[in-house]
Write an enzyme that holds these catalytic residues in place. Structure first.
Site, PDB file in Angstrom:
ATOM      1  N   SER A 209       0.847  -1.199   0.000  1.00  0.00           N
ATOM      2  CA  SER A 209       0.000   0.000   0.000  1.00  0.00           C
ATOM      3  C   SER A 209       0.880   1.247   0.000  1.00  0.00           C
ATOM      4  O   SER A 209       2.058   1.175  -0.368  1.00  0.00           O
ATOM      5  CB  SER A 209      -0.933  -0.030   1.220  1.00  0.00           C
ATOM      6  OG  SER A 209      -1.918   0.960   1.097  1.00  0.00           O
ATOM      7  N   ASN A 210       0.340   2.371   0.388  1.00  0.00           N
ATOM      8  CA  ASN A 210       1.138   3.595   0.454  1.00  0.00           C
ATOM      9  C   ASN A 210       0.670   4.429   1.648  1.00  0.00           C
ATOM     10  O   ASN A 210      -0.246   4.041   2.362  1.00  0.00           O
ATOM     11  CB  ASN A 210       1.033   4.378  -0.861  1.00  0.00           C
ATOM     12  CG  ASN A 210      -0.409   4.667  -1.211  1.00  0.00           C
ATOM     13  OD1 ASN A 210      -1.078   5.415  -0.506  1.00  0.00           O
ATOM     14  ND2 ASN A 210      -0.903   4.056  -2.274  1.00  0.00           N
ATOM     15  N   HIS A 211       1.291   5.586   1.830  1.00  0.00           N
ATOM     16  CA  HIS A 211       1.048   6.368   3.046  1.00  0.00           C
ATOM     17  C   HIS A 211      -0.176   7.282   2.983  1.00  0.00           C
ATOM     18  O   HIS A 211      -0.385   8.086   3.888  1.00  0.00           O
ATOM     19  CB  HIS A 211       2.272   7.245   3.355  1.00  0.00           C
ATOM     20  CG  HIS A 211       3.479   6.459   3.757  1.00  0.00           C
ATOM     21  ND1 HIS A 211       3.502   5.676   4.873  1.00  0.00           N
ATOM     22  CD2 HIS A 211       4.697   6.328   3.172  1.00  0.00           C
ATOM     23  CE1 HIS A 211       4.690   5.084   4.975  1.00  0.00           C
ATOM     24  NE2 HIS A 211       5.431   5.471   3.950  1.00  0.00           N
ATOM     25  N   SER A 212      -0.969   7.193   1.938  1.00  0.00           N
ATOM     26  CA  SER A 212      -2.105   8.118   1.829  1.00  0.00           C
ATOM     27  C   SER A 212      -3.051   7.975   3.027  1.00  0.00           C
ATOM     28  O   SER A 212      -3.446   6.867   3.399  1.00  0.00           O
ATOM     29  CB  SER A 212      -2.866   7.837   0.528  1.00  0.00           C
ATOM     30  OG  SER A 212      -4.084   8.540   0.550  1.00  0.00           O
ATOM     31  N   ALA A 276      -4.661   7.562  -3.902  1.00  0.00           N
ATOM     32  CA  ALA A 276      -3.311   7.120  -4.272  1.00  0.00           C
ATOM     33  C   ALA A 276      -3.430   5.652  -4.644  1.00  0.00           C
ATOM     34  O   ALA A 276      -3.352   4.762  -3.787  1.00  0.00           O
ATOM     35  CB  ALA A 276      -2.367   7.323  -3.095  1.00  0.00           C
TER      36      ALA A 276
END
Ligand code: CTP
Length: 410
Positions: A209-212, A276
């Site tokens: 995943s990502n930091h959004s 994101a």
């Protein structure tokens, strides 16, 4: 009305009606506003600062020269952060001072420094209120754009009757809400907003995943709803609640987001893709937990659909807005995406800048439009940034003929 995200500064002056303003502050807080109270020296003879502090949960500003160790704000910062000023009870004295441009204490200095709307609620002896000099001062302030409430007529504290009583707290708060209610300039417009990250499973316990945090997209959804739009939010997994009045479809993966967006695309006028989206997902998702094995592990990834790019090929008259979170060559990269995805507008931010990264409540954005315009905005709250983005969306929906004639204030 929901006043979440709104900052109201209440200036309390020295009048017997000061005690009624306690209820004004309490009601504003219940509606979700952040309330800062400034008291004049005379106001403190009627009500203690502690009363207002307990209700507002904020330090009460009483003295221009006190050490600001408990509040990060000087009069200029309070003046800047206010969405609305309320002066109540407004005495003949404060009305006279403001009409003459006098700024000799914290309250007058802050009011003189603010660009926010100022609601003045006079309360005083009826003869004082009727005095031509007071009436002249009120006219002067009205001409400058100050908003006045008429005092109520009735029995005054000193026993006589007349026009000079402070209006009921509910009426004052009602007026405040009417002033703060944003213009319904997106009424009838159907906006689909995406927000948050997507999660791509590796096995039953792991994912990519990502930091959004979803905060920017949620702010766009909230702001659009406040301005009258019909808002559908398609959100990846986030830790924040859906704004009131906004319809929510929760998704996890990029493919699920793609389906949700595609399924609702036909019934919308604007798509704002703040999500994101993970560009790749694991080629295979293991049904069982992958056990640790050897010093290295190679994960094969396959490309996810580019949701926005797909929409760009079938957009018709719809307005498409993308986001571009970058670490390098911000404007160039954003401009390329604007072109390659056939967007009307792209919102670029450099995530390495302080105050513009993931999870913060603020952002520093650049808005790039198809006609080559670049709007460079300073650090501001994500909600404020959302409103600036929607100002541009509104103009794009209106088309070139109307754009420019509908400048939003503030
Ligand atoms: N986007 C999308 N689908 C994807 C990837 C991105 O719809 N699979 C959207 C994002 O929501 C955003 C815009 O495209 O509005 C730009 O996303 P970004 O990740 O910055 O761009 P990419 O095209 O993925 O390029 P790169 O990751 O190489 O910077």
């Amino acid at each position: 009305m929901d006043l979440k995200g709104k900052s109201v500064v209440v200036g309390v002056c020295g009048g017997i009606a000061a005690y009624k303003v306690v209820e004004v502050v309490s009601r504003l807080k219940k509606l979700g506003a952040e309330v800062d109270v400034i008291m004049t020296a005379n106001a403190q003879k009627f009500v203690t600062p502690l009363t207002f502090r307990s209700l507002s949960h904020r330090p009460v500003v009483t003295d221009m020269f006190s050490d600001p160790e408990y509040w990060e704000i000087k009069h200029v910062s309070l003046a800047q952060k206010a969405d609305l000023f309320i002066i109540a009870p407004a005495t003949a004295n404060i009305i006279g001072k403001l009409a003459s441009g006098i700024a000799d204490d914290m309250l007058t200095a802050t009011v003189v420094a603010t660009k926010a709307p100022v609601l003045v609620v006079p309360a005083m002896n009826h003869n004082m209120y009727a005095n031509p000099v007071v009436q002249r001062n009120i006219r002067i302030l009205k001409d400058f754009g100050y908003i006045f409430m008429e005092p109520d007529t009735g029995r005054m504290a000193e026993g006589s009757s007349g026009k000079g009583r402070l209006p009921e707290p509910s009426a004052i708060v009602g007026k405040a809400c009417a002033i703060l209610k944003p213009e319904q300039d997106l009424e009838g417009i159907r906006i689909l907003v995406t927000a948050g990250p997507t999660r791509e499973s590796i096995d039953p316990v792991r994912y990519i995943s990502n930091h959004s945090s979803g905060k920017m997209g949620y702010a766009v959804a909230q702001a659009a709803h406040e301005r009258g739009a019909d808002v559908l939010l398609v959100s990846g997994p986030v830790g924040i609640g859906c704004p009131d009045g906004v319809r929510l479809i929760s998704v996890t993966t990029a493919q699920e987001m793609h389906e949700a967006v595609n399924g609702n695309f036909e019934n919308c006028d604007v798509v704002i893709m703040a999500a994101a989206v993970a560009d790749y997902r694991p080629a295979e998702v293991s049904e069982r937990k992958i056990k640790k094995n050897g010093d290295e592990m190679v994960l094969r990834l396959v490309k996810n659909p580019d949701i926005l790019k797909t929409l760009g090929t079938i957009k018709g008259n719809r307005i498409l807005v993308g986001f571009s979170a970058e670490t390098d060559h911000l404007e160039d990269n954003a401009a390329k995406k604007l072109e390659s995805k056939n967007l009307d507008m792209i919102v670029a931010n450099d995530v390495t800048m302080e105050g513009a990264g993931f999870g913060t409540d603020t952002n520093i954005i650049k808005i790039l439009k198809r006609d080559g315009t670049v709007i460079d905005l300073p650090l501001m709250s994500k909600l404020e940034a959302a409103h600036r983005i929607l100002d541009e969306v509104r103009d794009l929906v209106a088309g070139p003929a109307q754009a420019g004639s509908k400048e939003r204030g503030g």
